[in-house]
Design an enzyme around this catalytic site. Structure first.
Site, PDB file in Angstrom:
ATOM      1  N   TYR A  42       0.834  -1.192   0.000  1.00 48.66           N
ATOM      2  CA  TYR A  42       0.000   0.000   0.000  1.00 48.66           C
ATOM      3  C   TYR A  42       0.877   1.254   0.000  1.00 48.66           C
ATOM      4  O   TYR A  42       1.983   1.245   0.527  1.00 48.66           O
ATOM      5  CB  TYR A  42      -0.846   0.051   1.268  1.00 48.66           C
ATOM      6  CG  TYR A  42      -2.055  -0.843   1.273  1.00 48.66           C
ATOM      7  CD1 TYR A  42      -1.978  -2.133   1.783  1.00 48.66           C
ATOM      8  CD2 TYR A  42      -3.279  -0.389   0.803  1.00 48.66           C
ATOM      9  CE1 TYR A  42      -3.095  -2.949   1.820  1.00 48.66           C
ATOM     10  CE2 TYR A  42      -4.395  -1.198   0.845  1.00 48.66           C
ATOM     11  CZ  TYR A  42      -4.295  -2.475   1.349  1.00 48.66           C
ATOM     12  OH  TYR A  42      -5.408  -3.275   1.390  1.00 48.66           O
ATOM     13  N   GLU A  88      -7.294  -0.125   7.567  1.00 50.48           N
ATOM     14  CA  GLU A  88      -7.346   0.208   8.988  1.00 50.48           C
ATOM     15  C   GLU A  88      -6.306   1.275   9.332  1.00 50.48           C
ATOM     16  O   GLU A  88      -5.739   1.299  10.416  1.00 50.48           O
ATOM     17  CB  GLU A  88      -7.168  -1.034   9.865  1.00 50.48           C
ATOM     18  CG  GLU A  88      -8.364  -1.935   9.900  1.00 50.48           C
ATOM     19  CD  GLU A  88      -8.576  -2.716   8.609  1.00 50.48           C
ATOM     20  OE1 GLU A  88      -9.603  -2.483   7.945  1.00 50.48           O
ATOM     21  OE2 GLU A  88      -7.733  -3.552   8.262  1.00 50.48           O
ATOM     22  N   ASN A 146      -9.823   1.426  -3.891  1.00 48.86           N
ATOM     23  CA  ASN A 146      -9.927   0.211  -3.088  1.00 48.86           C
ATOM     24  C   ASN A 146     -11.364   0.009  -2.619  1.00 48.86           C
ATOM     25  O   ASN A 146     -11.927   0.880  -1.961  1.00 48.86           O
ATOM     26  CB  ASN A 146      -9.004   0.279  -1.866  1.00 48.86           C
ATOM     27  CG  ASN A 146      -9.010  -1.013  -1.079  1.00 48.86           C
ATOM     28  OD1 ASN A 146      -8.732  -2.070  -1.618  1.00 48.86           O
ATOM     29  ND2 ASN A 146      -9.351  -0.927   0.198  1.00 48.86           N
ATOM     30  N   GLU A 147     -11.941  -1.118  -2.994  1.00 47.40           N
ATOM     31  CA  GLU A 147     -13.299  -1.478  -2.574  1.00 47.40           C
ATOM     32  C   GLU A 147     -14.275  -0.320  -2.781  1.00 47.40           C
ATOM     33  O   GLU A 147     -15.079   0.004  -1.908  1.00 47.40           O
ATOM     34  CB  GLU A 147     -13.295  -1.935  -1.108  1.00 47.40           C
ATOM     35  CG  GLU A 147     -12.511  -3.212  -0.899  1.00 47.40           C
ATOM     36  CD  GLU A 147     -12.544  -3.700   0.533  1.00 47.40           C
ATOM     37  OE1 GLU A 147     -12.613  -4.920   0.723  1.00 47.40           O
ATOM     38  OE2 GLU A 147     -12.504  -2.863   1.454  1.00 47.40           O
ATOM     39  N   GLU A 227      -7.990 -10.201  -1.501  1.00 50.20           N
ATOM     40  CA  GLU A 227      -7.893 -10.053  -0.046  1.00 50.20           C
ATOM     41  C   GLU A 227      -8.561 -11.262   0.591  1.00 50.20           C
ATOM     42  O   GLU A 227      -9.763 -11.255   0.857  1.00 50.20           O
ATOM     43  CB  GLU A 227      -8.570  -8.765   0.450  1.00 50.20           C
ATOM     44  CG  GLU A 227      -7.804  -7.494   0.177  1.00 50.20           C
ATOM     45  CD  GLU A 227      -8.430  -6.280   0.872  1.00 50.20           C
ATOM     46  OE1 GLU A 227      -9.215  -6.483   1.826  1.00 50.20           O
ATOM     47  OE2 GLU A 227      -8.140  -5.156   0.440  1.00 50.20           O
ATOM     48  N   TYR A 292      -3.300  -8.881  13.769  1.00 51.84           N
ATOM     49  CA  TYR A 292      -4.307  -9.402  12.850  1.00 51.84           C
ATOM     50  C   TYR A 292      -4.493 -10.917  12.947  1.00 51.84           C
ATOM     51  O   TYR A 292      -5.210 -11.504  12.157  1.00 51.84           O
ATOM     52  CB  TYR A 292      -3.921  -9.009  11.406  1.00 51.84           C
ATOM     53  CG  TYR A 292      -5.073  -8.949  10.437  1.00 51.84           C
ATOM     54  CD1 TYR A 292      -5.896  -7.829  10.372  1.00 51.84           C
ATOM     55  CD2 TYR A 292      -5.327  -9.993   9.563  1.00 51.84           C
ATOM     56  CE1 TYR A 292      -6.950  -7.767   9.481  1.00 51.84           C
ATOM     57  CE2 TYR A 292      -6.389  -9.941   8.655  1.00 51.84           C
ATOM     58  CZ  TYR A 292      -7.187  -8.828   8.623  1.00 51.84           C
ATOM     59  OH  TYR A 292      -8.235  -8.753   7.728  1.00 51.84           O
TER      60      TYR A 292
END
Length: 618
Positions: A42, A88, A146-147, A227, A292
């Protein structure tokens, strides 16, 4: 291994390029390593353009260095260039200064937003072009946005603008793609002709149905779960998310058996150092750890999940020969005694050197051009409050948490969505000080325009408070340059010695033991008896601690933060209550993490949208 020269002018045939994606998202300075085919990176816009027109690609932000390093080691890269990344991360990677125009519509064809995106991409993408695969570099694909199918705007003109912009700077050969939930509903607004549409979904999903959804947008080409969630994110005050290894292994096996490609999100856990964590709605900030429950932990440690997934992958792809790199050693340096150095009020002049901004009504962080950290709001009590008098935020305008004192006497905490009113006492004319903490901006959904500070008026009983002095606090700058002077020589003449219950700085030093080879090593810092605050080591902002709420009790300390040649300076800002008046005033460096503490949690059920995310945006 191939270097850049070996790949020069090599053309990528995407239709025949079958690859198993492994995800090693570098969350700021997250550590860990593995043998892998492809890594997904990213690019957080706000990390590289902290102020409008000021770009930072130096030191740990040197993206080109990382790309060259990947190339030199034969590692391919899938680049998620944004401008929005979610992850996030604070505001999903969008810079807070965009909000200086309050009416701006983020992630849309709003002209102000597009103008800022065009400037940013005009800086970023030309830096990336030499590292494209066809130019001899490691980048095989670039994600656009993104999304987007999960966003309310559904603005095709915005996606067309991005497509044109990316092509302008990167050329026509590079593969551009999108990622959206595995349903036709989300692909409807997220997919666009000219951008290869991929999907994302979680363990336990119907793999066949998910890829049929992708086929609705992409009749031909590789099936891709870009993802595949190996774990899940955490929030302060909720249980640590744990996803069983066998659940993930079963779905991964189904994906690979179908001949599809998969990116493991996350493969390596990370860390939200400093103030970079995001938040979700209803407002829930994420903790410092971004472990995570990934196959490789926040510190890069091997887990049971790693070996379970490795076994599945070995059924479809030849594994590298040789031993698996071991987990890195950790070291318990033990207890470090701290001493009180001064309250925020005592050292206010040093934390806000330009002095206060005066305003009739409160100003937001953005209006002050203070995008992260803390701001102190001060006014005076307009009347005597001999009896407890309600101080309230009737419009839920404390974003996100405020520590209230009157003439240095602590009164309580106001908190967004949770504590909108407290009772205070004090004499007319006394200083009412409200230290407001930005706990992280919303990173997903329609509420990315998350203003911080006192975003609406406060009232005392029925009276609106006015006449504010507002102090933007540069605590990081003070810690880095002259915190020792500021905290050990505070101006005490005008202010009495205060209790331990108001926001207070503590300092100490950690000396690395001699005679032990290979030190320093990674470690974790524990906060027995402390409540909530921030910690810096050698000027590096390690992040937030909040053991009173959990689930995270320890913070990860990478070895590169520590030095063996001199004492390591430690600064702690405790916002509520330290143990120093009743027990040992110390923190402890331990060799094992504790991010799964059993505490009193707010709820056992995640909010609806989080459940939808986990189920693949159904």
């Amino acid at each position: 291994m191939k270097n850049r020269q070996h790949r020069k002018k090599k053309k990528l045939n995407f239709s025949k390029f079958r690859v198993l994606y492994f995800f090693s998202y570098l969350k700021t300075l997250a550590c860990g390593g593995m043998i892998q085919s492809v890594t997904l990176w990213y690019v957080p816009w706000n990390y590289h353009e902290p102020q409008m027109g000021t770009y930072d690609f130096f030191g740990g932000k040197d993206l080109q260095y990382f790309l060259q390093l990947a190339n030199d080691t034969g590692l391919l890269v899938i680049l998620r260039a944004g401008p929005y990344i979610c992850a996030e991360w604070d505001m999903g990677g969008l810079p807070a200064w965009l909000l200086e125009k309050k009416s701006i519509v983020l992630r849309s064809s709003d002209s102000d937003y597009l103008e800022a995106v065009e400037r940013w991409m005009g800086v970023l993408l030309p830096k990336m072009r030499p590292y494209l695969y066809q130019n001899g570099g490691p980048i095989i694909m670039v994600q656009v946005e993104n999304e987007y199918g999960s966003y309310f705007a559904c603005d095709y003109n915005y996606l067309r603008f991005l497509l044109k912009l990316f092509r302008l700077h990167l050329g026509d050969e590079v593969v551009l793609f999108t990622t959206d939930g595995a349903s036709q509903f989300h692909l409807k607004c997220g997919a666009l002709q000219g951008l290869y549409a991929t999907v994302d979904f979680a363990p336990g999903a119907n793999v066949t149905a998910a890829f049929l959804a992708q086929r609705s947008s992409e009749p031909k080409g590789p099936l891709v779960n870009s993802e595949f969630y190996t774990g899940w994110l955490d929030h302060w005050g909720h249980h640590h998310s744990v996803v069983p290894a066998q659940t993930i292994a079963k779905t991964l096996n189904e994906i690979l058996a179908s001949g599809a490609n998969v990116n493991l999100y996350m493969f390596i856990g990370g860390t939200n150092f400093a103030y970079w964590n995001g938040a979700n709605m209803p407002y829930m900030p994420q903790p410092t750890s971004y472990d995570y429950d990934a196959p490789l932990s926040e510190a890069g440690d091997l887990t049971e999940k790693y070996f379970a997934l490795r076994k599945v992958i070995g059924m479809y792809k030849q594994l590298p020969e040789g031993l698996t790199p071991p987990t890195t050693p950790k070291f318990a340096y033990g207890k470090v005694r701290l001493q009180k150095a001064g309250t925020v009020l005592e050292v206010l002049d040093g934390l806000s050197r330009s002095g206060p901004v005066r305003s009739t009504y409160p100003l937001t962080f953005v209006e002050l051009k203070q995008y992260f950290g803390y701001v102190l709001y001060r006014t005076t009590l307009p009347k005597n409050c001999v009896e407890p008098t309600p101080l309230s935020s009737p419009l839920n305008g404390v974003h996100d948490r405020a520590y209230v004192s009157v003439d240095g006497v602590p009164q309580g905490v106001l908190e967004r969505d949770k504590s909108l009113k407290i009772n205070i006492t004090g004499q007319a004319g006394a200083n009412l000080d409200i230290l407001v903490e930005n706990m992280g901006r919303v990173n997903f959904g329609r509420y990315n325009n998350d203003f911080k500070g006192l975003v609406s008026n406060l009232t005392l009983a029925q009276d609106v408070l006015v006449g504010w002095e507002i102090y933007p606090l540069d605590i990081d700058g003070a810690v880095n340059y002259d915190i020792i002077y500021l905290l050990h020589h505070p101006k005490r003449s005008a202010i009495k010695e205060l209790s331990y219950e108001v926001p207070t700085f503590y300092t100490g030093t950690l000396s690395i033991p001699g005679g032990i080879p290979d030190l320093p090593q990674d470690t974790y810092v524990n906060f027995p008896g402390w409540t909530k605050g921030q910690i810096w080591i050698n000027g590096f902002n390690l992040g937030r601690y909040w053991p009173a709420r959990g689930p995270q009790l320890t913070l990860y300390v990478p070895r590169n933060v520590l030095v063996a040649s001199a004492p390591n300076n430690i600064t702690v800002l405790e916002l509520e209550h330290s143990p120093c008046s009743t027990q040992a005033c110390e923190i402890e460096f331990v060799d094992e993490p504790n991010i799964n503490a059993t505490l009193q949690h707010e709820t056992d059920k995640p909010p609806l949208f989080v459940r939808e995310l986990w189920m693949g945006h159904l």
